[in-house]
Design an enzyme around this catalytic site. Structure first.
Site, PDB file in Angstrom:
ATOM      1  N   ASP A  98       0.856  -1.179   0.000  1.00  0.00           N
ATOM      2  CA  ASP A  98       0.000   0.000   0.000  1.00  0.00           C
ATOM      3  C   ASP A  98       0.900   1.240   0.000  1.00  0.00           C
ATOM      4  O   ASP A  98       2.081   1.166   0.375  1.00  0.00           O
ATOM      5  CB  ASP A  98      -0.879  -0.042   1.255  1.00  0.00           C
ATOM      6  CG  ASP A  98      -1.713   1.198   1.436  1.00  0.00           C
ATOM      7  OD1 ASP A  98      -2.350   1.634   0.460  1.00  0.00           O
ATOM      8  OD2 ASP A  98      -1.715   1.750   2.556  1.00  0.00           O
ATOM      9  N   ASP A 100      -0.329   5.073   0.839  1.00  0.00           N
ATOM     10  CA  ASP A 100      -0.627   6.104   1.826  1.00  0.00           C
ATOM     11  C   ASP A 100      -0.525   5.561   3.245  1.00  0.00           C
ATOM     12  O   ASP A 100      -1.099   4.509   3.566  1.00  0.00           O
ATOM     13  CB  ASP A 100      -2.029   6.673   1.609  1.00  0.00           C
ATOM     14  CG  ASP A 100      -2.151   7.456   0.307  1.00  0.00           C
ATOM     15  OD1 ASP A 100      -1.115   7.642  -0.367  1.00  0.00           O
ATOM     16  OD2 ASP A 100      -3.266   7.876  -0.034  1.00  0.00           O
ATOM     17  N   GLU A 107      -1.734  10.702   3.775  1.00  0.00           N
ATOM     18  CA  GLU A 107      -2.879  10.281   2.973  1.00  0.00           C
ATOM     19  C   GLU A 107      -3.030  11.358   1.908  1.00  0.00           C
ATOM     20  O   GLU A 107      -3.409  12.503   2.206  1.00  0.00           O
ATOM     21  CB  GLU A 107      -4.149  10.178   3.821  1.00  0.00           C
ATOM     22  CG  GLU A 107      -4.130   9.051   4.835  1.00  0.00           C
ATOM     23  CD  GLU A 107      -4.315   7.675   4.211  1.00  0.00           C
ATOM     24  OE1 GLU A 107      -4.923   7.594   3.114  1.00  0.00           O
ATOM     25  OE2 GLU A 107      -3.838   6.686   4.806  1.00  0.00           O
ATOM     26  N   ARG A 143     -15.300  11.695  -1.534  1.00  0.00           N
ATOM     27  CA  ARG A 143     -14.200  12.618  -1.234  1.00  0.00           C
ATOM     28  C   ARG A 143     -13.700  13.319  -2.488  1.00  0.00           C
ATOM     29  O   ARG A 143     -13.438  14.531  -2.480  1.00  0.00           O
ATOM     30  CB  ARG A 143     -13.066  11.856  -0.541  1.00  0.00           C
ATOM     31  CG  ARG A 143     -13.388  11.465   0.884  1.00  0.00           C
ATOM     32  CD  ARG A 143     -12.276  10.614   1.487  1.00  0.00           C
ATOM     33  NE  ARG A 143     -12.198   9.300   0.865  1.00  0.00           N
ATOM     34  CZ  ARG A 143     -11.219   8.427   1.053  1.00  0.00           C
ATOM     35  NH1 ARG A 143     -10.185   8.755   1.822  1.00  0.00           N
ATOM     36  NH2 ARG A 143     -11.244   7.248   0.469  1.00  0.00           N
ATOM     37  N   GLY A 188      -4.986   2.510  -3.263  1.00  0.00           N
ATOM     38  CA  GLY A 188      -6.316   3.071  -3.483  1.00  0.00           C
ATOM     39  C   GLY A 188      -6.246   4.562  -3.706  1.00  0.00           C
ATOM     40  O   GLY A 188      -7.263   5.211  -3.928  1.00  0.00           O
ATOM     41  N   LYS A 232      -7.293  -4.746  -5.192  1.00  0.00           N
ATOM     42  CA  LYS A 232      -5.948  -4.996  -4.669  1.00  0.00           C
ATOM     43  C   LYS A 232      -5.643  -6.494  -4.689  1.00  0.00           C
ATOM     44  O   LYS A 232      -4.518  -6.906  -5.014  1.00  0.00           O
ATOM     45  CB  LYS A 232      -5.814  -4.437  -3.256  1.00  0.00           C
ATOM     46  CG  LYS A 232      -5.698  -2.914  -3.212  1.00  0.00           C
ATOM     47  CD  LYS A 232      -5.255  -2.421  -1.848  1.00  0.00           C
ATOM     48  CE  LYS A 232      -4.964  -0.940  -1.871  1.00  0.00           C
ATOM     49  NZ  LYS A 232      -4.358  -0.449  -0.617  1.00  0.00           N
ATOM     50  N   ASP A 255      -2.029  -0.603   5.881  1.00  0.00           N
ATOM     51  CA  ASP A 255      -2.464  -0.104   7.188  1.00  0.00           C
ATOM     52  C   ASP A 255      -3.959   0.011   7.350  1.00  0.00           C
ATOM     53  O   ASP A 255      -4.460   0.133   8.474  1.00  0.00           O
ATOM     54  CB  ASP A 255      -1.845   1.285   7.444  1.00  0.00           C
ATOM     55  CG  ASP A 255      -2.503   2.363   6.596  1.00  0.00           C
ATOM     56  OD1 ASP A 255      -3.072   3.321   7.149  1.00  0.00           O
ATOM     57  OD2 ASP A 255      -2.461   2.257   5.358  1.00  0.00           O
TER      58      ASP A 255
END
Length: 307
Positions: A98, A100, A107, A143, A188, A232, A255
């Site tokens: 991953d 971020d 992030e 978002r 992502g 993923k 995370d």
């Protein structure tokens, strides 16, 4: 079944409770606690003096989590990470990470939100999504919609001024590559960031989501299909197939809740400074050390590190 118990101490920086003090190295007092609790007769093997060591012993896999929890309690409050893994097949041929809050400290969507003047609103959604309280795909679309109208040069500014790289990341990627492994950054987040991070850290591949831009302005939309939880896992399987590997040959690290299926699919899934749900789902949790801990998990010694 032969298993390996690994202890990894965070020794590179100040503790949270006392920023002026260095964290203590791993030493005989901590090792004696472990030996006494488990009745270990095997000699300690040092992977890095004062930083990481391991023992080989016999344990039922069903008991691994209980033993880890018992040792965490016994060693608290020392910042020591504990992992119990099968002795066979530790070194992995594929790393899937991953981005971020894992390979980088930020992030990225939250940094864009600050530029757009909606930082608090978006970071609250991000936090809920990473804890698994919201579906990732819907949370991402909501978002990104709030970023509509932001000039695309905000991305360049964030890359130049805000992005920090998690210690140990370059060592992790470059050491595994030097030993024949393939490495991929699967996020992502957004390709505008993954391309930059992958190049600097040294990943072979990167994947992410596309922020749609028209006339140098964010449209408030994200390209489809969205790379989220299921995507993923799909990426991990595709990377394995392309290299004639199986998921058992892969190490995955992340995370957030959207990383859980990927961590559960990989032969070794590591929750790195992660949210509670992610820690519970992973094979290993790293709460204190940096990303070089993932090399110790595979049995690499500090002398073998690259980068």
């Amino acid at each position: 079944m032969d298993t390996v118990l690994i202890l990894i101490a965070s020794v590179s920086g100040p503790s949270a409770s006392d920023p002026s003090a260095s964290r203590p190295p791993l030493g005989e007092p901590q090792l004696d606690v472990v030996r006494q609790k488990l009745g270990l007769a095997e000699p300690t093997r040092w992977l890095a003096p004062g930083k990481a060591c391991e023992w080989t012993f016999a344990a039922d896999p069903a008991d691994h989590r209980r033993i880890e929890d018992s040792l965490r309690e016994a060693l608290a409050p020392s910042p020591i990470d504990i992992a119990i893994l099968p002795a066979q097949g530790r070194r992995k041929a594929l790393l899937v990470a991953d981005m971020d809050s894992t390979i980088i400290g930020q992030e990225c969507i939250d940094e864009l939100a600050v530029m757009a003047g909606v930082g608090d609103e978006i970071s609250a959604i991000t936090e809920r999504a990473m804890r698994g309280e919201l579906a990732f795909e819907q949370a991402l679309e909501a978002r990104v919609a709030m970023l509509k109208g932001l000039r695309s040069d905000a991305i360049t500014r964030i890359l130049a001024e805000k992005i920090t790289f998690t210690p140990g990341g370059r060592q992790l990627v470059r050491t595994m590559r030097a030993n024949g492994a393939r490495t991929a950054l699967i996020s992502g987040g957004f390709t505008a960031f993954t391309a930059h991070v992958a190049e600097i850290v040294g990943f072979d591949h990167h994947r992410g989501n596309a922020l749609l831009i028209e006339n140098d302005v964010l449209t408030g939309q994200v390209g489809t299909p969205i790379l989220g939880r299921d995507a993923k896992v799909t990426a991990l399987r595709e990377l394995c197939e392309a290299s004639a590997l199986t998921p058992a040959d892969a190490l995955a690290v992340g995370d957030g809740a959207n990383d859980i299926p990927m961590l559960e699919t990989a032969g070794l899934g590591v929750a790195f400074h992660a949210k509670p749900k992610t820690r519970d789902a992973a094979d290993v949790r790293i709460d204190h050390a940096d990303l070089s801990a993932l090399l110790y998990l595979q049995g690499y010694t500090e002398e073998e590190f690259r980068g």
